[in-house]
Every structure is written in structure tokens, then in C-alpha cells.
Design a protein around this motif. Structure first.
Motif, PDB file in Angstrom:
ATOM      1  N   ARG A   1      40.081  52.850  33.911  1.00 49.65           N
ATOM      2  CA  ARG A   1      38.723  53.399  34.049  1.00 49.65           C
ATOM      3  C   ARG A   1      38.019  53.461  32.696  1.00 49.65           C
ATOM      4  O   ARG A   1      36.833  53.145  32.585  1.00 49.65           O
ATOM      5  CB  ARG A   1      38.797  54.817  34.634  1.00 49.65           C
ATOM      6  CG  ARG A   1      39.060  54.830  36.119  1.00 49.65           C
ATOM      7  CD  ARG A   1      38.764  56.237  36.658  1.00 49.65           C
ATOM      8  NE  ARG A   1      38.869  56.264  38.108  1.00 49.65           N
ATOM      9  CZ  ARG A   1      39.638  57.095  38.795  1.00 49.65           C
ATOM     10  NH1 ARG A   1      40.382  57.983  38.165  1.00 49.65           N
ATOM     11  NH2 ARG A   1      39.668  57.066  40.107  1.00 49.65           N
TER      12      ARG A   1
ATOM     13  N   LEU B   1      36.853  50.036  31.709  1.00 55.75           N
ATOM     14  CA  LEU B   1      35.683  49.581  32.461  1.00 55.75           C
ATOM     15  C   LEU B   1      34.413  50.298  31.999  1.00 55.75           C
ATOM     16  O   LEU B   1      33.337  49.718  31.982  1.00 55.75           O
ATOM     17  CB  LEU B   1      35.902  49.800  33.965  1.00 55.75           C
ATOM     18  CG  LEU B   1      36.951  48.891  34.605  1.00 55.75           C
ATOM     19  CD1 LEU B   1      37.186  49.304  36.056  1.00 55.75           C
ATOM     20  CD2 LEU B   1      36.527  47.427  34.540  1.00 55.75           C
TER      21      LEU B   1
ATOM     22  N   ILE C   1      30.908  50.152  33.675  1.00 58.18           N
ATOM     23  CA  ILE C   1      31.145  50.565  35.066  1.00 58.18           C
ATOM     24  C   ILE C   1      31.695  51.986  35.072  1.00 58.18           C
ATOM     25  O   ILE C   1      32.786  52.249  34.576  1.00 58.18           O
ATOM     26  CB  ILE C   1      32.138  49.606  35.760  1.00 58.18           C
ATOM     27  CG1 ILE C   1      31.596  48.179  35.744  1.00 58.18           C
ATOM     28  CG2 ILE C   1      32.431  50.063  37.190  1.00 58.18           C
ATOM     29  CD1 ILE C   1      32.567  47.144  36.285  1.00 58.18           C
TER      30      ILE C   1
ATOM     31  N   ASP D   1      32.768  55.624  37.083  1.00 61.55           N
ATOM     32  CA  ASP D   1      33.170  56.200  38.371  1.00 61.55           C
ATOM     33  C   ASP D   1      33.742  55.193  39.336  1.00 61.55           C
ATOM     34  O   ASP D   1      33.457  55.228  40.531  1.00 61.55           O
ATOM     35  CB  ASP D   1      31.933  56.813  39.052  1.00 61.55           C
ATOM     36  CG  ASP D   1      31.793  58.266  38.692  1.00 61.55           C
ATOM     37  OD1 ASP D   1      32.805  58.860  38.302  1.00 61.55           O
ATOM     38  OD2 ASP D   1      30.678  58.801  38.829  1.00 61.55           O
ATOM     39  N   VAL D   2      34.541  54.262  38.834  1.00 64.99           N
ATOM     40  CA  VAL D   2      35.100  53.251  39.722  1.00 64.99           C
ATOM     41  C   VAL D   2      36.185  53.890  40.596  1.00 64.99           C
ATOM     42  O   VAL D   2      36.938  54.748  40.137  1.00 64.99           O
ATOM     43  CB  VAL D   2      35.647  52.060  38.899  1.00 64.99           C
ATOM     44  CG1 VAL D   2      36.913  52.432  38.145  1.00 64.99           C
ATOM     45  CG2 VAL D   2      35.898  50.848  39.784  1.00 64.99           C
ATOM     46  N   LYS D   3      36.219  53.510  41.864  1.00 64.90           N
ATOM     47  CA  LYS D   3      37.288  53.953  42.753  1.00 64.90           C
ATOM     48  C   LYS D   3      38.401  52.910  42.770  1.00 64.90           C
ATOM     49  O   LYS D   3      38.244  51.824  42.210  1.00 64.90           O
ATOM     50  CB  LYS D   3      36.745  54.126  44.173  1.00 64.90           C
ATOM     51  CG  LYS D   3      35.756  55.253  44.300  1.00 64.90           C
ATOM     52  CD  LYS D   3      35.258  55.352  45.729  1.00 64.90           C
ATOM     53  CE  LYS D   3      34.197  56.440  45.834  1.00 64.90           C
ATOM     54  NZ  LYS D   3      33.540  56.424  47.137  1.00 64.90           N
TER      55      LYS D   3
ATOM     56  N   ILE E   1      36.890  43.772  41.594  1.00 65.69           N
ATOM     57  CA  ILE E   1      36.073  44.957  41.885  1.00 65.69           C
ATOM     58  C   ILE E   1      35.001  44.614  42.904  1.00 65.69           C
ATOM     59  O   ILE E   1      34.284  43.622  42.750  1.00 65.69           O
ATOM     60  CB  ILE E   1      35.437  45.494  40.596  1.00 65.69           C
ATOM     61  CG1 ILE E   1      36.555  45.934  39.640  1.00 65.69           C
ATOM     62  CG2 ILE E   1      34.478  46.643  40.881  1.00 65.69           C
ATOM     63  CD1 ILE E   1      36.061  46.479  38.331  1.00 65.69           C
TER      64      ILE E   1
ATOM     65  N   THR F   1      31.607  45.995  44.715  1.00 64.93           N
ATOM     66  CA  THR F   1      30.561  47.008  44.551  1.00 64.93           C
ATOM     67  C   THR F   1      29.627  46.957  45.748  1.00 64.93           C
ATOM     68  O   THR F   1      28.932  45.969  45.960  1.00 64.93           O
ATOM     69  CB  THR F   1      29.761  46.764  43.256  1.00 64.93           C
ATOM     70  OG1 THR F   1      30.677  46.653  42.173  1.00 64.93           O
ATOM     71  CG2 THR F   1      28.802  47.912  42.984  1.00 64.93           C
TER      72      THR F   1
ATOM     73  N   SER G   1      28.509  51.580  44.632  1.00 67.71           N
ATOM     74  CA  SER G   1      29.800  52.258  44.552  1.00 67.71           C
ATOM     75  C   SER G   1      30.882  51.183  44.338  1.00 67.71           C
ATOM     76  O   SER G   1      31.112  50.334  45.201  1.00 67.71           O
ATOM     77  CB  SER G   1      30.018  53.040  45.847  1.00 67.71           C
ATOM     78  OG  SER G   1      31.359  53.394  45.970  1.00 67.71           O
ATOM     79  N   ALA G   2      31.506  51.230  43.158  1.00 70.92           N
ATOM     80  CA  ALA G   2      32.471  50.191  42.779  1.00 70.92           C
ATOM     81  C   ALA G   2      33.893  50.627  43.107  1.00 70.92           C
ATOM     82  O   ALA G   2      34.249  51.786  42.942  1.00 70.92           O
ATOM     83  CB  ALA G   2      32.355  49.906  41.294  1.00 70.92           C
ATOM     84  N   GLU G   3      34.690  49.696  43.599  1.00 73.92           N
ATOM     85  CA  GLU G   3      36.086  50.004  43.930  1.00 73.92           C
ATOM     86  C   GLU G   3      36.984  48.841  43.530  1.00 73.92           C
ATOM     87  O   GLU G   3      36.677  47.681  43.811  1.00 73.92           O
ATOM     88  CB  GLU G   3      36.210  50.280  45.433  1.00 73.92           C
ATOM     89  CG  GLU G   3      37.630  50.648  45.855  1.00 73.92           C
ATOM     90  CD  GLU G   3      37.706  51.230  47.265  1.00 73.92           C
ATOM     91  OE1 GLU G   3      36.739  51.856  47.729  1.00 73.92           O
ATOM     92  OE2 GLU G   3      38.755  51.048  47.902  1.00 73.92           O
ATOM     93  N   ILE G   4      38.093  49.169  42.881  1.00 72.50           N
ATOM     94  CA  ILE G   4      39.083  48.156  42.530  1.00 72.50           C
ATOM     95  C   ILE G   4      39.886  47.839  43.789  1.00 72.50           C
ATOM     96  O   ILE G   4      40.498  48.730  44.374  1.00 72.50           O
ATOM     97  CB  ILE G   4      40.029  48.668  41.425  1.00 72.50           C
ATOM     98  CG1 ILE G   4      39.232  49.022  40.173  1.00 72.50           C
ATOM     99  CG2 ILE G   4      41.109  47.627  41.109  1.00 72.50           C
ATOM    100  CD1 ILE G   4      40.019  49.847  39.160  1.00 72.50           C
TER     101      ILE G   4
END
Ligand code: FES
Ligand SMILES: [Mg+2]
Ligand SMILES: [Mg+2]
Lengths: 623, 623
Positions: free
Chosen positions: A139, A142, A148, A150-152, A176, A178, A182-185
């Protein structure tokens, strides 16, 4: 229970099935799919097979029987002709679509900002004075290096994080996704990436499903595959499939399974061919009509069919692929594009998105000629839509020799006005098996121009041609004789087919007229018309106007845009903003319910004539 | 493979198991769980059983054997005594906790604003002029009447929406979970609600798991259940469980399954007892140490054990219960509370949250005496923490007659200084089986005061008492003779046990001293001390100071706060803001690694004396 052998020719495949099994299911056991658009009700006549040996006795002169209505009571040998089979669809993508989409239409102005990206990261190594967790380390990287925040992280990516980080000696590639900021790995690889960043765009058609594999870094279509929707076994149109859901235990589960299997097979094909791992696909965008979207998500479609036609949802949640059984990364995000109403679905909003009409000042008419005939009229200020129950005639359904736009389908004809001789062209340079949408439009237009039919669609007595004759179902015109066809049977257009086509084109034209009246505009106010849908490779506008399918506007106002549904899905994949835009489209389009009042019915009745009872509407095309 | 019968007494249960099965697994087949804190390595000696018949031959005088080391080679009858069994834990909740939590501490100032709410909605009915989708209808209602914008919906709620809406004639109850301002509909009921809005708060302890069922409308604990963590079968402490994960194929899967089963059984108990549907539980908040949290989420804990002790994550994603196998609503949100470092976990941040110390100006020392002995010192400006590897002695582990705070555990003793007679009290008014944490503190303090041991922990020759004697493992003091015990064996404290306890208390005290030095503060700067953990019902502070476990501060600065881990989880459940607060706590606490430098080791050695080598530190308690 007794079992009998069923041998299917010409493959000479034998299977053993319990007594009473119908021949469609027997053939399915052998891996051969027979057409059954009516859902095995015995009404469509598409599932014809020949019994050539029954209980050891040859039946040399036997006629075709309906496979769905014939049950196995003895050992049998059957012949399942090509025209009764569901074949893999040829994917009809024009060559330009194989190029980068980003050079066309809306796409031209679009910065590629895809839903998924791969990011290579060289992490700081931990020690006793810096024992920050692996995830916090990612995190932090990133945030510092890619902006980036607040990546989930998906649970399956998190589960492999620690080991992959060490396998790559703290150098990793993150995939990732998005969605709406809202971005998520979704995936992690050790070291540098093996493949580019990838995504899938899917068109879930009632008839055909198309999967495009996209390189999201440059927008190119890496590969594409299409096939018939396995749901066809439960009915050719959405209404019969809803009825199947409502009348059978587990009906919905079966229908969902069928479409998921269809999609999984296509995914499997393109991934294997391109040597790509399932885990490398982190996102999939799907466009389908409202019924297809409900069934895809395993939502009951019951109330779509019942007045007042209320769908369960028009905006669908983003779902994990594992919750649907889609075989890609288990935590991949599956986006189902939003619809407008029960009969104006995500395929239409997706098509509208792909045309850029929602951002243009030009008054645009968007027509998708599928089962229903959906129309959208408007511009950046306002949009209205309706669905005109045209029926699937232009997809080849309900037409004696109708078929979808695939190998062997006649997509062009010409009739010599003197000799009545017919030239035809079939897709794939195959011997003709039947006629697809564009072939039907040509047929109607050519038969009218050569005096074979009148403006009401009646086949005229015309002793001069052996092609006009009385068939089993009334008068018919022979396009191709059995000796030249691929099926060993004549390819004909019957008077019944013509009436069907007139009803279909009449419904679409009546829909356009009703919608224009609703917004108090004249047809000439339309700046451009986009035609989407599954006619075939293309559609001949002049002939379509000539038969009264489309309004009498200059040909240069028309553009055939092919499968705009999958184009919109690709656009969403490649451009994060497009997801906001398509939700806005779904909110902004006002749905006009044609069943309210008599306007549509009046217009429909006036349109049951070629091109129309009011010839003033068709002055331009020289009627 | 040959099978043999194993009959377990006194239940007289017979099972048939393959040759070579160990007796722990044989008993498990019969539904009887034998203690195996060493993970069946044969080192803890807790799994004792007696073979009373072997291959048909009675063995009247047989001794105890280790069940984990004994394999079935013939038919056998064994006796599994009570003290070798894992029994259901009595949940030790003080009566005030059964009242509303909202009257205590942090809770007092908290407006109830729970993570989950039920909302009853009377929707407008659709007609042809308003055929908005069911979901849009719900969204519109929530926006207009409840000010809830942009609500999401879980896929399983969406799948039942249309039918439930019509079942309730457009009157429905929505269960909405809001996590960090993002609201999602998790459940839908037809008509008015059957039950209040509910949630679960869970403490996943290494030893014990506790589940509290909470009415989130008023904060009351509806019910509570606790039991031993089934992971105990793979080792009593986190390190041996990590080793089990690393050394066994599917080790992690087995450990995850064990804790999930533990939680599911507790959930099942409280839901059945209170006649509540699984689908009615939309959210669960879990607090556990870092290793427990990793195993709960099926994340590899490997690197927690290896220098530089890096966990996979310290903030965990919110997961759907179905992704973990938790038997509540499949789309329920499972929140795992964030940790600080590998050895300061979510149980500690949760405890800190529950004390309000992160919002107070008072300098607070928080002590959780579990396996590790975690400490947090600080106030609203700053917080530091450390973990001092105290070992699980105060949880009864590694102590000859040690046991957890459950029925039969001695939690109080008194030794008459003249007669050396001993009075004991066991939990549940049962015959004593062993000694729990608070009983051990009393024992040490009383044995010191009555001259049975010296300040180094040696048992003194004291011919005047028959209670002092030579046992198998050296000198021991008998608290309860076999005739009065529940196990039929003497309950003793050995010299080895005393050394163990001194090491444990020494580690905690040394941790406190090291931390104070790090921030350059004197012990007197501490305004208050909160003691959390699993000693038993309570802890006697005077005795704990007397043995040098806690610093010599006035007794009124101390408060025993019980299972603060589950209290914090409840607070998160009841107050949306608390989730932000606990993440802030996890970010703000600075972790001090005690293994850097010699400070801690020096302090530890000085503390291996009762109360301490430096008696100046314990002037107040009159040493
Ligand atoms: S000695 Fe048998 S389980 Fe520990
Ligand atoms: Mg379509
Ligand atoms: Mg604890």
C-alpha cells in the motif's frame, strides 16, 4: 430401466440411453446439439432428424421426424442433418474491429484509462526496525509511487501475497481493478509480469454469445470467440425461457448454468489459444438484454413477463466471478451493464454508449434489430426508448429456412427480372443451408421488384417460373434447389415467411413512428441512424428502406455498426469514466411503454404493407 | 487395512478405527476431544488415558499413557479421565456485561449507530406508467425516507428481492450493513421484521473462542457462548500452530477449518437457543491476535515466526461469510479487526478501543496477560506497545496441574500460616481438577507469605507439613489431595511450575520497565492500569503486585476489565465510527521490538525473583 442404443449418423456415434429419452437428449449425450428453439414443445419444427434403422430394421424411405417428440423405445440409428444442428457461430467481426478500437467513434476522444492495470513494484525489504506487514508495504508503495490511495485487496490475492512477495524477492506485479474510483488488488505475480493487463468484454445475446479478450493497455482485441447461447435448448426467445424458468423446478438454475457454460467454453477457448492463465483475467464486462442479465446473475425473471413488466433490477451489483461460476480469477470483478427497462436492456445502453449519441447534439436514432427491435432516439439533452416486439424473424427464427448469420447462411440474393433466375451468396463460401437476416431483406426487396410478390406480401401466380409453386405450407418461392444446397433440401421463402417478415418490419417501423410522435418530431429531424444487430455481416440500407423496415431517409444518414453491445462493453473495460457514463445513460433514457393506448397498434396495422399503406412516407426511395 | 475396536470409558462408547490410529484420533471419532496442547508431539503430557483392557485381557493396574503416542494395534478399552479432556468452557461474563454495554466506559458517550440496521419499507406499487425495477424502487424509498444514498445490494439478497417484495405485497424489511459509509442491503424479509437487528462479536483467542449475539438496536447481549479453540489439537500456542502449518501439507487448511468449526458451533448454539435464522445475521466482528487472524482468513502465518517477524497484513479486508465458511447469511460482512504488528494483534487494538485510552489525556497502561503478555502504554497523544513472550503459564499451560478458567479450576486459595492447611475454591462449585491463572497468582503469593517458598521460588524443606514433598519431578506442594479432587489425583504446584510462573511474571514486568524507559517515564507517571485477559473471573491485584507481576502502584489505579477483546468487537458492531477509530489506533500505536538490544533481557533477569531483585521497586506493598 431398459437402455437402448442410439447411433447418430454421419458421425456413427453410439450412445446408450434409458427407454423414453427423447432424441434431442440422446444426441446431446453423444455431444451433438440439435436445434430446439421452441424448447422441445414440438412447435418450431427445427429439430428434424431421420430414423434410418429401428430395432435392427432399415427404414430406407423414412421422412423427417421431430427429435424432441420422438422417444427411444428400441435400438435406433438416426441421421441428424446439418440444418438441424447448432453449430459454432463464426464470429463476424469486421477486420477494422480487429484493429484498435480506440480509433473509432467515441473511442477516438477517449484516453485509455482501463478498469484493470498491471503495476510492477520493487518493495523496500523489511528488517527488525521496519517490520511493516507485507500488505502495508504494498500500500505504501502504491501511495508513494503511483498515487493510489486506499487500495483494497481480494482475499485470494491476500492469501498468496506473503509467499509471492518472497518468491520475487520483494519485486512483484500487482493487477489492480478500479471500479468507480475504488481500487482493488486482484492478483499478484512474483517479479515482472508474464502477460499484458487483460480483460474480457462479453455480449450475452439471446441467440449468440461473444467473448472478446482485450489488451487493456492499448485497447486491442487479442482474440474473439462466439457461439450459440446454450440456453437456446430451453427456448429461442426470452419469453419462452422465462416460461421455462417458471414452469420447471430448478428452471432458473438450468438456464443460468447454460449461459455460464457457454461463456466458460468461450473463455477457455481464447485463453488456451493465447496461453493465458485464468488468474490473469481480473475483470469482465457483460452486456445483455434485461432477461439475459437476470438469468446470468441467477435472478428470477418472472415479473419481466407479467404486466406491468417490472424487472428485479436495472443496475446490477458488481459480482465476484466465483459467485457466478465464471472460470477466471476467482475474485475477478464481473460487471453487468445497466438496463433501462424490462425490454430495453444492457445491450442497448451499451450500444448507445458505443455510438457517443448521449454526448452529441445530433439527433440520433439507434435501432437494434434483434428479437424485440429496440429503439433509442435522442441526443445529449434527452433520450427516449421503446421495444417493439418485432419477433426474431430477422434473426432467422420462425422462418421456414431461416437461420442465423453463420456458415452456409444466404446473406445476399439477386433475382433477374426477366428470367427469374436467382443468384445467392452464402457466408463462408459454403453451399447454402438457409437464409439469415440480410438475405431475408434482400429476398423481400428483390421479390417485390421482380413482381413475384405484391405489396401485401402475397406470392403472385407466375406460371413463367418453376420457382413459384405450392408447397406443404402454401405458396413458396424457391431460392436454391436441393441439388445446389448444402442440406439436400430446397431453400424456400414461403408466403407465411413473407407475412412474418412484414409483421417484423412493420413492428419496427411502427415503433419508430410512435416514438417520433411522442416527442412531436418529424422523421426528417433525425440527423443519423445507427443500425445494430445480428443481421449478418452488413445490411443493405436501400433494400431495408425499400421494404419499409427503416424510414425513408438519405442513405448517407445510415450507418451499420454491427455488434454495438460488445463495443460498449469494451469501452467500459478501457475507460473508467464510461461506467459512470453508461449508468447515466440508463438513468436518462425515458422508456415509452408501447402497450399503453392504441397508437402503436394503429401504426403497426398501417405498416403491414410493403413498404407501407401510406406511400407518402416513402417518396424518397422512388416508390 | 485391519480395523480394531476402541471402547472409551466411562461413556462406554465403541468405535472401529484402522490399525495404527493414535488414541487421540480414535477418541475424536467417538466425539470425545482429548487435550493435546503440544500438537501430539508427546511433550506436554496432557493427553493421559488409561488402558483397562487390551486384546480381551484386563489390565487392572495399568498406569496412564499418552494418548497421542499410543497406537491401536489390538481391540482396546480405555479410560479417558476428565482432566485429559477438552470441555466446553463456561463463559465467564460478569453480570453487568449482560446489561447494556452502552452504560460503560467509552460506550457511555457513544450514540448507538450500529453497523447493521433493519428498516421497514412500504414501497409504492408499480403500474404500466411506473415500471421502475424492484431494486430502484427500494433505492428510491431509502433515499427519500431514510436519507440513504447509493445503497448496494448483495447478490443473494438481490436474487430473492422480486419474490419477497411480492410476498409482502410491496411491504418489506431491509437489513442494511454500513461499513465506512458504504451501505449494502444484506437481507430482505417480507412484511415487518421477525427479529431485531442482530450482529455477532467474536473473540478468537488462541485458547478460547467467545461469540456474543448482540441486539444492535439497544446494544444488549442477547446471548453468549464460549468454548476452547479446536486449533488446540495442533498446539497450545501460536508458534507451535505456525510450525504445524509449515510442516504439514494442508496444515493451514486444517487450522482454518478448526477455528471456523469452533466459531460455527458457537454460532449454531446461540442461534438455535434464541430461535434465530442464519440469514438474520448480516455482520460479524472478530478480534484475534495476528496469528489467529491470519489463520481465520486462511492467510499463511509463516513469516510471523521468522525474523524480522513480518505479518501478511495488519489491516484485513472485509470478507463475505461464505468465503470463510461461516454459517450465517452467506453475504454477511465479516470484519477482522486490525493489528499493530506480528505480536500485537487485533485483540489488543480491540481492547485498547474498549478502554477509551486512545481518546483520553490520562496516561494508561493496558496489559493483556495471555500467551504473550501484550502491553500498550499511552494516551490520546501517543501510544507504544510491545509483546513480552511471557508464555502461557497464567492460562494454565505448561503448569503441571494448570488448566483454563473453567469448571473445576481453582481460582482462589488461602494458606493458614500456622497449620499450613489450604482452603481452595473451584469455579462452578465443582471438585477441584486443576488451577487457573488467578489461582496460580494466589498460590504463589500465599506460598511466599507462609514461608513455603523463598524469593527465588525454591520450595523450602518444611518438615512440619505433609503437603511439602518430593514428587516425580522434584519438590512439590500439594494444594488438594486426591481424595478431595475431581480427578482422583493430587492437585500440586511443583518447583518447576513456580519457576515457570516466575519467568512469566518476570517477562511481563520486564516489558513494562523496558517500555517505560523507552519513553523516558517513571512508573508513577501512570494514571491507571487496565488488566485484560483470561485469568479467570477476576484477578486479585494485591497478590499480583505481591509476586511482582504488576508494578507497585496504588490498588485503585488498577482495574480488571476481563475480555476486552470481545468488548472492542461489540463496540465496533454498535458504532460505525469505532471502525475508523480502531484503524486509527492500529496506525498510531508504535511497536517496540524487545528483541533489539539487551534492555529487555537485562530487565528480565532482574525480575526472576519474587517480587524483584530490586526491592526498591516494591516499597509500596510493604516488602
Ligand atoms: S503429550 Fe500427548 S498431546 Fe501432548
Ligand atoms: Mg444483441
Ligand atoms: Mg485474548
Amino acid at each position: 430401466m431398459d437402455k437402448f442404443s442410439v447411433t447418430i449418423m454421419p458421425e456413427n456415434l453410439t450412445v446408450y440411453v434409458p427407454q423414453g429419452t427423447n432424441l434431442i437428449n440422446a444426441a446431446k449425450t453423444a455431444g451433438i446439439d440439435i436445434e430446439s428453439p421452441c424448447g422441445c414443445r414440438g412447435t418450431c419444427g427445427k429439430c428434424q432428424v431421420k430414423i434410418i434403422n429401428l430395432g435392427g430394421v432399415d427404414c430406407p424411405d423414412s421422412d423427417y421426424v421431430l427429435a424432441c417428440q420422438t422417444r427411444v423405445e428400441k435400438d435406433m440409428v438416426i441421421e441428424a442433418p446439418q440444418f438441424s444442428r447448432l453449430t459454432k457461430h463464426k464470429v463476424l467481426l469486421s477486420s477494422e474491429e480487429k484493429e484498435s478500437l480506440l480509433e473509432h467513434g467515441y473511442f477516438k476522444d477517449v484516453e485509455v484509462n482501463p478498469l484493470c492495470k498491471k503495476i510492477y513494484a520493487e518493495l523496500d525489504k523489511p528488517d527488525l526496525t521496519d517490520s511493516m506487514s507485507d500488505l502495508d508495504r504494498v500500500r505504501m508503495h502504491l501511495m508513494k509511487n503511483c498515487g493510489i490511495e486506499d487500495v483494497k485487496i481480494s482475499i485470494s490475492a491476500l492469501r498468496k501475497l506473503s509467499n509471492v512477495v518472497r518468491e520475487g524477492d520483494f519485486n512483484i506485479t500487482l493487477t489492480i481493478v478500479t471500479i468507480k474510483d475504488s481500487a482493488e488488488i486482484i492478483n499478484i505475480e512474483a517479479g515482472k509480469p508474464d502477460s499484458p493487463s487483460l480483460g474480457l468484454a462479453v455480449d450475452i445475446g439471446t441467440t449468440t454469445v461473444v467473448v472478446n479478450l482485450i489488451d487493456t493497455e492499448n485497447g486491442k482485441i487479442i482474440d474473439s470467440a462466439g457461439t450459440y447461447n446454450k440456453q437456446s435448448a430451453y427456448g429461442s426467445d426470452v419469453i419462452s425461457r422465462i416460461v421455462y424458468c417458471d414452469e420447471n423446478d430448478n428452471g432458473l438454475e438450468l438456464l443460468q448454468k447454460a449461459v455460464i457454460e457457454t461463456i466458460n467454453e468461450l473463455i477457455d477457448t481464447v485463453l488456451k489459444k493465447n496461453k493465458i492463465n485464468k488468474s490473469d483475467i481480473p475483470v469482465m464486462v457483460c452486456a445483455g438484454n434485461t432477461v439475459m442479465s437476470h438469468m446470468f446473475l441467477n435472478m428470477p425473471p418472472t415479473f419481466i413477463r407479467l404486466e406491468p413488466y417490472v424487472p428485479g433490477a436495472s443496475k446490477y451489483p458488481v459480482v465476484s466471478s466465483k459467485d457466478l461460476g465464471i472460470n477466471i480469477n476467482p475474485d475477478a470483478k464481473v460487471i453487468t451493464l445497466p438496463s433501462v427497462a424490462s425490454y430495453v436492456g444492457g445491450d442497448i445502453t451499451s450500444g448507445v454508449l458505443s455510438t457517443l449519441m448521449s454526448k452529441s447534439e445530433l439527433l440520433t436514432l439507434f435501432i437494434d434489430v434483434g428479437t424485440n427491435g429496440e429503439l433509442v432516439l435522442g441526443n445529449s439533452d434527452w433520450m427516449v426508448s421503446c421495444s417493439c416486439s418485432a419477433g426474431p424473424a430477422f434473426e432467422g427464427s420462425g422462418i421456414t429456412c431461416g437461420m442465423r448469420a453463420m456458415d452456409g447462411a444466404i446473406d445476399w440474393i439477386e433475382i433477374d427480372k426477366e428470367s427469374m433466375e436467382v443468384k445467392v451468396r452464402a457466408i463462408g463460401n459454403k453451399k447454402p443451408l438457409g437464409i439469415c437476416g440480410s438475405g431475408l431483406i434482400y429476398s423481400l426487396s428483390e421479390m417485390l421488384d421482380s413482381g413475384i410478390i405484391d405489396r401485401a406480401g402475397n406470392i403472385l401466380e407466375n406460371g413463367s417460373s418453376i420457382r413459384v409453386r405450392m408447397g406443404n405450407e402454401g405458396k413458396e418461392f424457391v431460392l436454391v434447389f436441393a441439388k445446389d444446397s448444402g442440406s439436400g433440401r430446397d431453400v424456400v421463402v414461403t408466403e407465411g415467411d413473407i407475412k412474418n417478415l412484414i409483421r417484423a418490419k412493420g413492428a419496427i417501423f411502427a415503433g419508430i413512428r410512435t416514438m417520433l410522435q411522442q416527442v412531436e418530431l418529424d422523421v426528417d429531424a433525425i440527423d443519423r441512424v445507427y443500425i445494430a444487430g445480428g443481421f449478418g455481416n452488413y445490411i443493405n440500407i436501400t433494400d431495408a428502406v425499400n421494404i419499409g423496415l427503416f424510414p425513408d431517409l438519405p442513405a448517407d444518414k445510415y450507418a451499420y455498426i454491427g455488434n454495438s453491445s460488445v463495443h460498449g462493453a469494451m469501452l467500459v473495460l478501457l475507460c473508467q469514466e464510461a461506467l459512470y457514463e453508461i449508468e447515466d445513460i440508463s438513468d436518462r433514457i425515458t422508456y415509452i411503454e408501447l402497450s399503453i393506448g392504441n397508437k402503436f397498434m394503429d401504426e403497426f396495422i398501417s405498416a403491414l404493407f410493403i413498404p407501407h399503406t401510406n406511400l407518402n412516407l416513402f417518396q424518397r426511395c422512388g416508390v
